[in-house]
Design an enzyme around this catalytic site. Structure first.
Site, short mmCIF file in Angstrom:
data_model
loop_
_atom_site.label_atom_id
_atom_site.label_comp_id
_atom_site.label_asym_id
_atom_site.label_seq_id
_atom_site.Cartn_x
_atom_site.Cartn_y
_atom_site.Cartn_z
N GLU A 178 -10.92 2.49 1.59
CA GLU A 178 -10.73 3.23 2.85
C GLU A 178 -11.34 4.63 2.77
OE1 GLU A 178 -6.49 3.09 3.39
OE2 GLU A 178 -6.08 4.52 1.79
N HIS A 236 0.87 -1.20 0.00
CA HIS A 236 0.00 0.00 0.00
C HIS A 236 0.89 1.24 0.00
CE1 HIS A 236 -4.27 -1.37 0.83
NE2 HIS A 236 -3.59 -2.41 0.40
C1 NOJ Z 1 -3.09 2.81 4.63
C2 NOJ Z 1 -3.55 1.57 3.97
O1 NOJ Z 1 -4.01 1.82 2.66
C3 NOJ Z 1 -4.61 0.95 4.84
O2 NOJ Z 1 -5.16 -0.19 4.19
C4 NOJ Z 1 -4.02 0.60 6.17
O3 NOJ Z 1 -5.04 0.12 7.00
C5 NOJ Z 1 -3.38 1.82 6.83
N1 NOJ Z 1 -2.52 2.48 5.92
C6 NOJ Z 1 -2.56 1.43 8.06
O4 NOJ Z 1 -1.44 0.69 7.66
CA CA Z 2 -3.77 4.00 1.41
#
Ligand code: NOJ
Ligand code: CA
Length: 696
Positions: free
Chosen positions: A500, A475
């Site tokens: 998200e 990510h």
């Molecule tokens: C951003 C990521 O895209 C997400 O999936 C993750 O939960 C958070 N960072 C924490 O690592």
């Molecule tokens: Ca992210």
């Protein structure tokens, strides 16, 4: 060449005048040097020498210009490399192979191209004695082309090339509409796509998608970004897009430093009549090197669940305390849920020390080699194994990347010992704020997520993970350039606004987002979008701009070999019909086709599961409702199928009736045509199961 077609009526000539003037100017002293055509002959690339012996290429399709003459060259540490270029040799060859992906959106891929290699040397001039040398290599396919520069080993200097900027251009020959996200902005790739005239692009990331005013679809990107800076595109005069390399960090001030010999990544231009042609193209993968890892059957494409959505809803926390998500008891609950539904993976975020307090600012405090006191890693790994489930690991670096690298061997060993065979990595910080420290205790310098140093970092992680039979899902990654062909354990990544954003709101992803992603971000490779939010609610009950049926369609539309069933177990319990599709849908495909689509409006994929005779269809709509019809000609004509249909109801609308949802079955054959009603913000998902009675 360049003779003016005399048959054009005067009226049309007037309209063409500015474009013609431009082409004539550029060609004033141009001389063609070499040419190469695609296997079907439709795409033709011509290399030409321009004023002061500058080098340019142009591309025609069916005789019509697609890329007008576009310069090639570099701004190097020891001066510009663009004038006085003399062709010293050229060769061509054809190549045709069919190779097999260990997992993917199709099993067999044809790699069929014609290649031109042209060698150049700088003529001695202006006090420069030693002419610098390089090759330009073009590979032309029926669905597009790639070209790269290769620097051979050469005398003089210290054997190193310092690249301050690439002077590569892409002069789009016609006015076009562009779909793009900005480069060098703080939130990296996590922006909504802008749809603007080509003329209004600022500095864009790739892949960048274009539709010309005569309906041609183009995507500009790169393949095999290895030990080099990511390429962005800056709008120049007219239709020109110029390479804008991501700068190097620290005191280097140079985008790329390489020892010769070396090759740049491929600069790619995908070309298709339909938007769907871009999404079906394998150009990016074909331009990457074959699998270096050998047998990777230790990676299993699979679905997963986990302690994730509740963190983003703020029901649980990454940090320890009363709301800690990654506790032994809570993880057992997810393992039970996974086992009961046939999901292989359980992702656990917040399992390790470092999350307490402001974790964004605490990257140097993360410990990846031991769990928190309330998380029994070994016990949970055993518990999961007893149920055929595997934990999925999580390494959030918060951009303290050197700190992470120092722990990497021990961190991966710990996971390998506990049968964790997929690790999600994370690089949360503002763009340009990656922290690099070459020696422990030494100075910390800052790098970009898309810079040369990070291109190497990711491969260090991927290679060390491969040694332990672990797959990586990054990510806040560097962009995907098809390296999964060479390193098939680099299975997925984020690199766009994922689900998200629907948890956070402010604003959530708009209804057209996924129908845009399918023709933009997804052209780069698999995305860990994390679909399946059947509750359709984010933090504080905020509505997600999607119908229920669309959440199911996303499993087919947005390809990834690991797909999350991202919602909470208690929410799936409220939607057993929807859960059934998520249980059934495949994640590894024999073949994939785009049945229809327009960028940002709608898209329909049909994919055949690998290892079974089942087909799946996913159609994702945008802001407007659509009534489409699809011919089922992709099905085996000798079979009858039970079509298990999950669709928007007649009243469905993402805003007013997102749960108006119909599950029904029909018997179909390959000669049938199905209506696809997509509500506003809607979608449709279908599973086709072969029936015992064959078609007579
Ligand atoms: C951003 C990521 O895209 C997400 O999936 C993750 O939960 C958070 N960072 C924490 O690592
Ligand atoms: Ca992210």
């Amino acid at each position: 060449m360049n003779s003016l077609p005399s048959a054009l009526p005067l009226r049309r000539w007037r309209a063409l005048l500015p474009a013609v003037a431009l082409v004539l100017c550029a060609h004033a002293s141009a001389k063609d040097l070499a040419r190469v055509a695609s296997p079907d002959g439709a795409l033709v690339v011509t290399l030409e020498s321009q004023h002061e012996d500058r080098l340019a290429y142009r591309v025609e399709r069916g005789g019509k210009p697609v890329i007008a003459p576009s310069r090639l060259g570099f701004l190097l540490g020891d001066g510009r490399l663009e004038r006085n270029l003399q062709l010293t040799g050229q060769s061509s060859r054809s190549f045709d192979e069919t190779w097999e992906q260990p997992w993917g959106e199709r099993r067999l891929t044809r790699n069929h191209y014609n290649e031109l290699r042209a060698s150049f040397a700088e003529k001695a001039s202006g006090g420069r004695k030693q002419g610098r040398r390089f090759d330009v290599v073009f590979r032309v396919y029926d669905d597009g082309l790639g070209f790269r520069y290769e620097f051979p080993k050469q005398d003089g200097g210290n054997g190193e090339v310092r690249i301050r900027q690439e002077l590569t251009e892409f002069a789009i020959a016609r006015p076009a509409t562009a779909w793009w996200i900005p480069a060098f902005e703080w939130n990296r790739e996590e922006y909504l796509y802008s749809r603007t005239p080509l003329a209004e692009i600022g500095v864009a990331q790739t892949p960048l998608t274009l539709r010309t005013d005569d309906g041609l679809h183009l995507s500009i990107h790169e393949a095999a970004l290895v030990d080099y800076a990511g390429m962005n595109l800056a709008k120049g005069d007219g239709g020109v897009l110029r390479a804008a390399l991501t700068p190097g960090g620290g005191a280097r001030g140079t985008a790329v430093v390489r020892a010769m010999p070396f090759a740049t990544p491929w600069r790619t231009i995908q070309v298709g009549a339909r938007a769907g042609d871009l999404a079906e193209s394998s150009l990016i993968l074909n331009l990457n090197e074959p699998n270096r890892l050998g047998d990777v059957s230790w990676f299993t494409p699979a679905k997963y669940v986990g302690v994730w959505w509740s963190l983003h809803l703020e029901q649980e926390t990454w940090g320890t305390g009363p709301k800690h998500g990654a506790t032994t008891a809570n993880t057992k609950r997810y393992i039970d849920f996974a086992a009961a539904n046939g999901f292989r993976g359980v992702l656990v975020e917040g399992w390790n020390p470092g999350w307490d307090g402001d974790w964004f600012a605490n990257g140097w405090g993360f410990d990846f080699t031991r769990p928190t006191a309330d998380f029994d890693l070994e016990g949970l790994a055993d518990y999961a194994a007893g149920k055929g489930v595997h934990l999925i690991g999580h390494h959030e670096t918060a951009c303290a990347v050197s700190h992470y690298e120092r722990q990497l061997p021990a961190a991966l060993d710990l996971y390998a010992r506990n049968s964790v065979d997929v690790v999600k990595t994370g690089y949360v910080c503002d763009a340009g704020d990656i922290q690099r420290q070459d020696q422990a205790g030494g100075p910390v310098s800052r790098e970009w997520h898309e810079g040369q140093w990070m291109s190497n970092h990711h491969l260090r992680v991927v290679e060390q993970a491969a040694q332990r039979h672990i797959a990586i899902n990054a990510h806040e990654p560097i962009k995907d350039t098809g390296l999964r062909r060479t390193y098939p354990n680099w299975v997925s990544r984020e690199g766009a606004r994922g689900m998200e954003f629907n948890a956070w709101g402010n604003p959530p992803n708009p209804p057209e987002h996924e129908a845009t992603l399918a023709f933009t971000r997804m052209l780069a490779g698999p995305m860990d979008y994390t679909p399946g939010i059947v509750s359709l609610k984010g933090r504080g009950g905020q509505q997600i701009p999607s119908t229920l049926a669309k959440q199911l369609a996303l499993y087919v539309v947005l390809y990834s070999p690991i797909q999350m069933a991202a919602d909470l177990p208690e929410h799936y319990a409220e939607h057993p019909d929807a859960l059934q599709f998520i249980r059934d849908v495949a994640v590894d495909w024999e073949e994939s086709h785009v049945l229809n689509g327009e960028v940002g409006e709608y898209v329909t994929f049909a994919r055949k599961a690998r290892g079974t005779e089942e087909w799946f269809l996913g159609s994702a709509g945008g802001e407007q409702a659509h009534d489409l019809r699809v011919e089922l000609t992709f099905l085996d004509p000798a079979r009858r199928y039970r079509a298990e249909i999950y669709r928007d109801g007649e009243r469905a609308h993402w805003k007013t009736a997102p749960f108006d949802f119909v599950r029904e079955t029909r018997e179909v054959t390959s000669t049938d045509t199905l209506p696809l009603h997509l509500a506003a913000g809607g979608g449709q998902a279908i599973r086709f199961v072969p029936m015992d009675s064959p078609v007579r």
